[in-house]
Design a protein around this motif. Structure first.
Motif, PDB file in Angstrom:
ATOM      1  N   VAL A 160       0.863  -1.185   0.000  1.00 46.48           N
ATOM      2  CA  VAL A 160       0.000   0.000   0.000  1.00 46.48           C
ATOM      3  C   VAL A 160       0.900   1.235   0.000  1.00 46.48           C
ATOM      4  O   VAL A 160       1.976   1.232   0.606  1.00 46.48           O
ATOM      5  CB  VAL A 160      -0.978  -0.007   1.196  1.00 46.48           C
ATOM      6  CG1 VAL A 160      -1.885  -1.216   1.128  1.00 46.48           C
ATOM      7  CG2 VAL A 160      -0.255   0.003   2.530  1.00 46.48           C
ATOM      8  N   PHE A 161       0.450   2.263  -0.708  1.00 47.25           N
ATOM      9  CA  PHE A 161       1.290   3.447  -0.925  1.00 47.25           C
ATOM     10  C   PHE A 161       0.521   4.725  -0.588  1.00 47.25           C
ATOM     11  O   PHE A 161      -0.702   4.786  -0.780  1.00 47.25           O
ATOM     12  CB  PHE A 161       1.677   3.566  -2.400  1.00 47.25           C
ATOM     13  CG  PHE A 161       2.478   2.407  -2.958  1.00 47.25           C
ATOM     14  CD1 PHE A 161       3.867   2.467  -3.024  1.00 47.25           C
ATOM     15  CD2 PHE A 161       1.838   1.267  -3.435  1.00 47.25           C
ATOM     16  CE1 PHE A 161       4.610   1.419  -3.561  1.00 47.25           C
ATOM     17  CE2 PHE A 161       2.581   0.202  -3.966  1.00 47.25           C
ATOM     18  CZ  PHE A 161       3.964   0.286  -4.026  1.00 47.25           C
ATOM     19  N   GLY A 162       1.262   5.749  -0.185  1.00 47.52           N
ATOM     20  CA  GLY A 162       0.644   7.057   0.011  1.00 47.52           C
ATOM     21  C   GLY A 162       1.682   8.056   0.506  1.00 47.52           C
ATOM     22  O   GLY A 162       2.753   7.664   0.990  1.00 47.52           O
ATOM     23  N   TYR A 163       1.340   9.324   0.371  1.00 40.51           N
ATOM     24  CA  TYR A 163       2.235  10.356   0.919  1.00 40.51           C
ATOM     25  C   TYR A 163       2.180  10.282   2.434  1.00 40.51           C
ATOM     26  O   TYR A 163       1.087  10.288   3.017  1.00 40.51           O
ATOM     27  CB  TYR A 163       1.805  11.733   0.426  1.00 40.51           C
ATOM     28  CG  TYR A 163       2.163  11.973  -1.018  1.00 40.51           C
ATOM     29  CD1 TYR A 163       3.475  12.263  -1.377  1.00 40.51           C
ATOM     30  CD2 TYR A 163       1.208  11.877  -2.024  1.00 40.51           C
ATOM     31  CE1 TYR A 163       3.820  12.466  -2.718  1.00 40.51           C
ATOM     32  CE2 TYR A 163       1.533  12.077  -3.361  1.00 40.51           C
ATOM     33  CZ  TYR A 163       2.850  12.379  -3.698  1.00 40.51           C
ATOM     34  OH  TYR A 163       3.184  12.569  -5.007  1.00 40.51           O
ATOM     35  N   PRO A 164       3.337  10.217   3.091  1.00 41.68           N
ATOM     36  CA  PRO A 164       3.339  10.062   4.553  1.00 41.68           C
ATOM     37  C   PRO A 164       2.790  11.277   5.279  1.00 41.68           C
ATOM     38  O   PRO A 164       3.123  12.413   4.927  1.00 41.68           O
ATOM     39  CB  PRO A 164       4.831   9.883   4.899  1.00 41.68           C
ATOM     40  CG  PRO A 164       5.602  10.042   3.650  1.00 41.68           C
ATOM     41  CD  PRO A 164       4.680  10.227   2.499  1.00 41.68           C
ATOM     42  N   ALA A 165       1.940  11.034   6.266  1.00 42.78           N
ATOM     43  CA  ALA A 165       1.497  12.114   7.160  1.00 42.78           C
ATOM     44  C   ALA A 165       2.715  12.580   7.964  1.00 42.78           C
ATOM     45  O   ALA A 165       3.677  11.818   8.128  1.00 42.78           O
ATOM     46  CB  ALA A 165       0.411  11.593   8.090  1.00 42.78           C
ATOM     47  N   GLN A 166       2.641  13.822   8.484  1.00 40.31           N
ATOM     48  CA  GLN A 166       3.782  14.411   9.196  1.00 40.31           C
ATOM     49  C   GLN A 166       4.286  13.492  10.320  1.00 40.31           C
ATOM     50  O   GLN A 166       5.486  13.266  10.448  1.00 40.31           O
ATOM     51  CB  GLN A 166       3.365  15.781   9.755  1.00 40.31           C
ATOM     52  CG  GLN A 166       4.529  16.626  10.245  1.00 40.31           C
ATOM     53  CD  GLN A 166       5.601  16.885   9.165  1.00 40.31           C
ATOM     54  OE1 GLN A 166       5.305  16.941   7.973  1.00 40.31           O
ATOM     55  NE2 GLN A 166       6.856  16.991   9.596  1.00 40.31           N
ATOM     56  N   GLN A 167       3.341  12.932  11.091  1.00 37.95           N
ATOM     57  CA  GLN A 167       3.761  12.067  12.207  1.00 37.95           C
ATOM     58  C   GLN A 167       4.539  10.843  11.725  1.00 37.95           C
ATOM     59  O   GLN A 167       5.398  10.330  12.432  1.00 37.95           O
ATOM     60  CB  GLN A 167       2.551  11.671  13.067  1.00 37.95           C
ATOM     61  CG  GLN A 167       1.381  11.069  12.294  1.00 37.95           C
ATOM     62  CD  GLN A 167       1.137   9.631  12.650  1.00 37.95           C
ATOM     63  OE1 GLN A 167       1.995   8.787  12.426  1.00 37.95           O
ATOM     64  NE2 GLN A 167      -0.043   9.329  13.192  1.00 37.95           N
ATOM     65  N   GLN A 168       4.250  10.385  10.506  1.00 40.62           N
ATOM     66  CA  GLN A 168       4.996   9.244   9.968  1.00 40.62           C
ATOM     67  C   GLN A 168       6.401   9.663   9.552  1.00 40.62           C
ATOM     68  O   GLN A 168       7.359   8.920   9.700  1.00 40.62           O
ATOM     69  CB  GLN A 168       4.272   8.655   8.754  1.00 40.62           C
ATOM     70  CG  GLN A 168       3.013   7.929   9.114  1.00 40.62           C
ATOM     71  CD  GLN A 168       3.283   6.559   9.719  1.00 40.62           C
ATOM     72  OE1 GLN A 168       3.713   5.636   9.047  1.00 40.62           O
ATOM     73  NE2 GLN A 168       3.030   6.444  11.016  1.00 40.62           N
ATOM     74  N   LYS A 169       6.493  10.898   9.047  1.00 42.20           N
ATOM     75  CA  LYS A 169       7.823  11.398   8.669  1.00 42.20           C
ATOM     76  C   LYS A 169       8.702  11.499   9.900  1.00 42.20           C
ATOM     77  O   LYS A 169       9.895  11.248   9.847  1.00 42.20           O
ATOM     78  CB  LYS A 169       7.701  12.783   8.024  1.00 42.20           C
ATOM     79  CG  LYS A 169       7.173  12.731   6.606  1.00 42.20           C
ATOM     80  CD  LYS A 169       7.321  14.108   5.996  1.00 42.20           C
ATOM     81  CE  LYS A 169       6.709  14.170   4.623  1.00 42.20           C
ATOM     82  NZ  LYS A 169       6.572  15.522   4.129  1.00 42.20           N
ATOM     83  N   GLU A 170       8.053  11.888  11.029  1.00 41.86           N
ATOM     84  CA  GLU A 170       8.828  12.117  12.254  1.00 41.86           C
ATOM     85  C   GLU A 170       9.057  10.827  13.039  1.00 41.86           C
ATOM     86  O   GLU A 170       9.903  10.781  13.929  1.00 41.86           O
ATOM     87  CB  GLU A 170       8.094  13.142  13.138  1.00 41.86           C
ATOM     88  CG  GLU A 170       8.191  14.539  12.551  1.00 41.86           C
ATOM     89  CD  GLU A 170       7.175  15.499  13.125  1.00 41.86           C
ATOM     90  OE1 GLU A 170       6.460  15.131  14.071  1.00 41.86           O
ATOM     91  OE2 GLU A 170       7.080  16.633  12.586  1.00 41.86           O
ATOM     92  N   ARG A 171       8.282   9.780  12.702  1.00 39.63           N
ATOM     93  CA  ARG A 171       8.397   8.523  13.451  1.00 39.63           C
ATOM     94  C   ARG A 171       9.816   7.974  13.350  1.00 39.63           C
ATOM     95  O   ARG A 171      10.384   7.883  12.270  1.00 39.63           O
ATOM     96  CB  ARG A 171       7.403   7.505  12.888  1.00 39.63           C
ATOM     97  CG  ARG A 171       7.423   6.170  13.569  1.00 39.63           C
ATOM     98  CD  ARG A 171       6.286   5.306  13.060  1.00 39.63           C
ATOM     99  NE  ARG A 171       6.479   4.855  11.687  1.00 39.63           N
ATOM    100  CZ  ARG A 171       7.266   3.848  11.341  1.00 39.63           C
ATOM    101  NH1 ARG A 171       7.940   3.176  12.250  1.00 39.63           N
ATOM    102  NH2 ARG A 171       7.371   3.495  10.066  1.00 39.63           N
ATOM    103  N   VAL A 172      10.351   7.608  14.504  1.00 42.35           N
ATOM    104  CA  VAL A 172      11.710   7.054  14.502  1.00 42.35           C
ATOM    105  C   VAL A 172      11.620   5.580  14.166  1.00 42.35           C
ATOM    106  O   VAL A 172      10.866   4.830  14.764  1.00 42.35           O
ATOM    107  CB  VAL A 172      12.375   7.227  15.897  1.00 42.35           C
ATOM    108  CG1 VAL A 172      13.774   6.617  15.916  1.00 42.35           C
ATOM    109  CG2 VAL A 172      12.422   8.711  16.256  1.00 42.35           C
ATOM    110  N   SER A 173      12.377   5.193  13.141  1.00 43.52           N
ATOM    111  CA  SER A 173      12.375   3.787  12.724  1.00 43.52           C
ATOM    112  C   SER A 173      13.457   3.059  13.506  1.00 43.52           C
ATOM    113  O   SER A 173      14.577   3.526  13.620  1.00 43.52           O
ATOM    114  CB  SER A 173      12.655   3.714  11.229  1.00 43.52           C
ATOM    115  OG  SER A 173      12.570   2.386  10.808  1.00 43.52           O
ATOM    116  N   LEU A 174      13.107   1.890  14.073  1.00 40.93           N
ATOM    117  CA  LEU A 174      14.082   1.144  14.882  1.00 40.93           C
ATOM    118  C   LEU A 174      15.008   0.333  13.999  1.00 40.93           C
ATOM    119  O   LEU A 174      14.680  -0.067  12.925  1.00 40.93           O
ATOM    120  CB  LEU A 174      13.341   0.226  15.869  1.00 40.93           C
ATOM    121  CG  LEU A 174      12.436   0.958  16.848  1.00 40.93           C
ATOM    122  CD1 LEU A 174      11.676  -0.048  17.709  1.00 40.93           C
ATOM    123  CD2 LEU A 174      13.215   1.911  17.731  1.00 40.93           C
TER     124      LEU A 174
END
Ligand SMILES: Cc1cc2nc3c(=O)[nH]c(=O)nc-3n(C[C@H](O)[C@H](O)[C@H](O)COP(=O)(O)O)c2cc1C
Length: 174
Positions: A160-174
């Motif tokens: 699934v694809f989409g432009y990331p919401a701001q909170q997703q951009k800021e989410r820290v990936s482990l």
């Protein structure tokens, strides 16, 4: 680090999207990038289903372990390991055609997955996030029925694809 490697390093799964459609030209580039992936024997042993019907997306969000973000994703692609199209072609030219075996099926799976990852990388390069959905496989009997897939075709991946919401951009990936 070059741009490609940087994007591979920084990619993370995106599950919350902006209310913004993916432009048709960008969608076409993503699909074309998938189709440019290497394929076993140049046979392109897969098909891509572009799920655009909102009702079908809703169904998938339920059948794929109740993950509502699937219904909200502006673009949903199902990569099908598809030996059927070759089997049908062989049947046109030969009296006896052997049924595909596990090896054929695994090659088709490889083709489908490599194409899917090309789509993910192309999307990422245009600022479009993505997330694989493994339940398309876990419930593969349900999904074969949902898409009326023939005998020698099975879903290999859903992304699934989409432009990331701001909170997703800021989410820290482990
Ligand atoms: C084959 C496959 C199936 C996945 N299925 C799901 C899924 O059903 N739901 C989900 O939210 N994430 C799913 N993911 C995403 C993974 O959870 C994610 O890639 C992993 O946690 C690493 O995080 P990252 O992609 O942000 O680096 C899947 C990933 C892969 C490769």
């Amino acid at each position: 680090m070059n741009q490609t490697v940087k994007e591979l390093m920084e990619r993370k799964s995106v599950r919350v999207y902006k209310e913004q459609q993916i432009e048709q030209e960008k969608k076409a580039v993503i699909i074309e990038a998938a189709l440019q992936a290497p394929t076993a024997g140049n046979m392109t042993l897969y098909s891509i289903i572009d799920v655009t019907d909102p009702e079908l997306k809703k169904k998938l969000s339920v059948t794929c372990d109740n993950q509502p973000f699937i219904a909200q994703a502006p673009m949903v692609l199902v990569f099908v390991a598809d030996y059927q199209k070759w089997y049908d072609l062989f049947c046109k030219y030969e009296d006896t055609v052997r049924a595909p075996g596990m090896g054929d099926f695994m090659l088709a799976e490889d083709d489908a997955l490599i194409a899917a990852q090309n789509a993910v990388v192309a999307a990422e390069s245009m600022g479009i996030g993505s997330c694989y959905i493994g339940d398309i496989l876990e419930q593969y009997e349900t999904h074969r029925e949902l898409f009326s897939l023939p005998r020698y075709a099975v879903p290999a991946a859903m992304v699934v694809f989409g432009y990331p919401a701001q909170q997703q951009k800021e989410r820290v990936s482990l």
